[in-house]
Design a protein around this motif. Structure first.
Motif, PDB file in Angstrom:
ATOM      1  N   PRO A 104     -23.108  58.949   3.219  1.00 27.56           N
ATOM      2  CA  PRO A 104     -23.959  57.852   3.717  1.00 27.56           C
ATOM      3  C   PRO A 104     -23.322  56.997   4.812  1.00 27.56           C
ATOM      4  N   GLU A 105     -22.013  56.768   4.703  1.00 27.18           N
ATOM      5  CA  GLU A 105     -21.032  55.936   5.550  1.00 27.18           C
ATOM      6  C   GLU A 105     -21.255  56.741   6.888  1.00 27.18           C
ATOM      7  N   THR A 106     -20.962  58.061   6.762  1.00 33.44           N
ATOM      8  CA  THR A 106     -20.742  58.839   7.974  1.00 33.44           C
ATOM      9  C   THR A 106     -22.058  58.829   8.778  1.00 33.44           C
ATOM     10  N   LEU A 107     -23.304  58.624   8.126  1.00 32.01           N
ATOM     11  CA  LEU A 107     -24.600  58.306   8.823  1.00 32.01           C
ATOM     12  C   LEU A 107     -24.418  57.145   9.484  1.00 32.01           C
ATOM     13  N   ARG A 108     -23.837  56.203   8.508  1.00 30.59           N
ATOM     14  CA  ARG A 108     -24.116  54.664   9.002  1.00 30.59           C
ATOM     15  C   ARG A 108     -23.303  54.519  10.241  1.00 30.59           C
ATOM     16  N   ARG A 109     -22.080  55.105  10.415  1.00 31.68           N
ATOM     17  CA  ARG A 109     -21.395  54.968  11.648  1.00 31.68           C
ATOM     18  C   ARG A 109     -22.062  55.686  12.854  1.00 31.68           C
ATOM     19  N   ALA A 110     -22.604  56.896  12.695  1.00 28.42           N
ATOM     20  CA  ALA A 110     -23.640  57.545  13.725  1.00 28.42           C
ATOM     21  C   ALA A 110     -24.469  56.682  14.209  1.00 28.42           C
ATOM     22  N   PHE A 111     -25.270  56.034  13.389  1.00 25.42           N
ATOM     23  CA  PHE A 111     -26.358  55.042  13.590  1.00 25.42           C
ATOM     24  C   PHE A 111     -25.829  53.985  14.452  1.00 25.42           C
ATOM     25  N   VAL A 112     -24.785  53.286  14.000  1.00 24.49           N
ATOM     26  CA  VAL A 112     -24.162  52.415  14.629  1.00 24.49           C
ATOM     27  C   VAL A 112     -23.692  52.497  16.102  1.00 24.49           C
ATOM     28  N   ALA A 113     -23.158  53.805  16.136  1.00 23.07           N
ATOM     29  CA  ALA A 113     -22.639  54.298  17.567  1.00 23.07           C
ATOM     30  C   ALA A 113     -23.719  54.436  18.703  1.00 23.07           C
ATOM     31  N   ARG A 114     -25.086  55.186  17.985  1.00 30.54           N
ATOM     32  CA  ARG A 114     -26.032  55.631  18.884  1.00 30.54           C
ATOM     33  C   ARG A 114     -26.937  54.366  19.016  1.00 30.54           C
ATOM     34  N   LEU A 115     -27.352  53.589  18.060  1.00 34.68           N
ATOM     35  CA  LEU A 115     -28.498  52.922  18.249  1.00 34.68           C
ATOM     36  C   LEU A 115     -28.022  51.271  18.231  1.00 34.68           C
ATOM     37  N   GLY A 116     -26.669  51.178  17.821  1.00 32.77           N
ATOM     38  CA  GLY A 116     -26.188  49.802  17.551  1.00 32.77           C
ATOM     39  C   GLY A 116     -26.801  48.812  16.113  1.00 32.77           C
ATOM     40  N   VAL A 117     -27.541  49.901  15.428  1.00 30.48           N
ATOM     41  CA  VAL A 117     -27.961  49.145  14.205  1.00 30.48           C
ATOM     42  C   VAL A 117     -27.639  50.305  13.044  1.00 30.48           C
TER      43      VAL A 117
END
Length: 332
Positions: free
Chosen positions: A294-307
């Motif tokens: 889930p942390e890897t997914l979280r980092r991807a979301f923050v990088a791409r969408l900013g949230v």
């Protein structure tokens, strides 16, 4: 079919992108030929004709500042003049005013900057052309910008990406008004897809991106799309394609301008967004599409969408509730 007249206001200005106007207008006009009753009114500040991006003159039906204007749907067009210069105060105030007297409010491409300047996107999810999403986000921090969505629906407010996305959002509006069958007929008549989903990426690697010319790369694409969670390391994909990892990486760079690893992550990210929108938990979404945690997914979301994914899912659910409320009020 709903036979009532549906009034659509189309806001234009000097420098408006001609395709922004023509694409959605053709969708509604085609729907009329199939039994719908859309009434299109072109509006501009002052009520005079405007010059489009091609230099062609667009005649106007009404003064956008007229306080008597009321529409069921308000479409605010875009153009290359935004965000290169600030939105004219008269245009900003006219759109803010007529939006209060309209049902749905939509922007095409950089028309989002007009809605933003008018305060109509504060606290909402929104998008615009991918080249300008960063400018929109920085200039209006109260807007939750989705940088690569084709179009975003937040309650009765719609924003769309580049010019052809105006056709997508117009088809979605027709489907809302008259159902999928008529919208599908319109799409078939115009020889376009019914519509790409609103949350789909402007650069969806499995749906909107170009197919590779090399057959070996096409087999790699199909394998990743069929099972994003599988082991898609570069050596594995190279073996599938029957070439060395170095050669595969070179082909990806030459044909697609990316790497195998970045392509796989893009497919997984699209899949994770869809899973979250369908109600899966963050952990379930990560597992379904192949993110390590889930942390890897979280980092991807923050990088791409900013949230983070939790905020994205909450905003999506909030938008669904607003859509349901708006839909129920329209049927009363």
């Amino acid at each position: 079919m709903n036979t009532a007249v549906h009034r659509i206001g189309i806001v234009v200005f000097d420098g408006v992108k001609l395709l922004d106007v023509a694409g959605p207008s053709e969708v509604f006009s085609e729907a009329n030929r199939m039994g719908a009753h859309y009434e299109l009114t072109l509006c501009a500040v002052g009520g005079g004709a405007v010059s489009s991006s091609t230099g062609m003159t667009i005649p106007v039906d009404a003064d956008a500042t007229d306080p008597r204007l009321r529409f069921d749907t308000l479409l605010v067009m875009g153009g290359d003049v935004f965000p290169a210069r600030p939105v004219d105060p008269e245009l900003r105030e006219a759109v803010a005013s007529v939006a209060q007297r309209s049902g749905r409010v939509c922007s095409i491409c950089t028309g989002a900057f007009i809605l933003a300047a008018a305060g109509l996107l504060d606290g909402r999810r929104a998008t615009t052309h991918w080249r300008h999403t960063g400018v929109l986000s920085r200039g209006y921090p109260d807007i939750i910008v989705e940088p690569d969505a084709i179009f975003v629906r937040d309650g009765t407010t719609f924003t769309s990406a580049g010019v052809t996305a105006g056709i997508d959002v117009a088809l979605a509006l027709v489907e809302d008004d008259h159902g999928e069958q008529l919208a599908r007929q319109v799409a078939q008549s115009l020889v376009v897809f019914l519509q790409r989903p609103g949350g789909q990426s402007q650069f969806s690697p499995t749906l909107t991106g170009p197919r590779p010319q090399t057959s070996a790369l096409r087999s790699v694409f199909d394998a990743v799309a069929a099972d994003p969670a599988a082991d898609h390391s570069t050596p594995k994909l190279a073996a599938l394609a029957g070439m060395s990892p170095r050669h595969l990486t070179r082909l990806f760079h030459d044909e697609l301008g990316t790497t195998p690893a970045k392509y796989v992550e893009s497919v997984r990210f699209d899949g994770a967004k869809a899973a979250l929108e369908s109600g899966y938990t963050i952990a379930q979404a990560a597992e379904r599409v192949g993110f390590r945690s889930p942390e890897t997914l979280r980092r991807a979301f923050v990088a791409r969408l900013g949230v983070p994914p939790s905020a994205y899912q909450q905003r999506f659910r909030s938008a669904q509730r607003r859509d349901a409320t708006a839909g129920a009020s329209r049927t009363r």
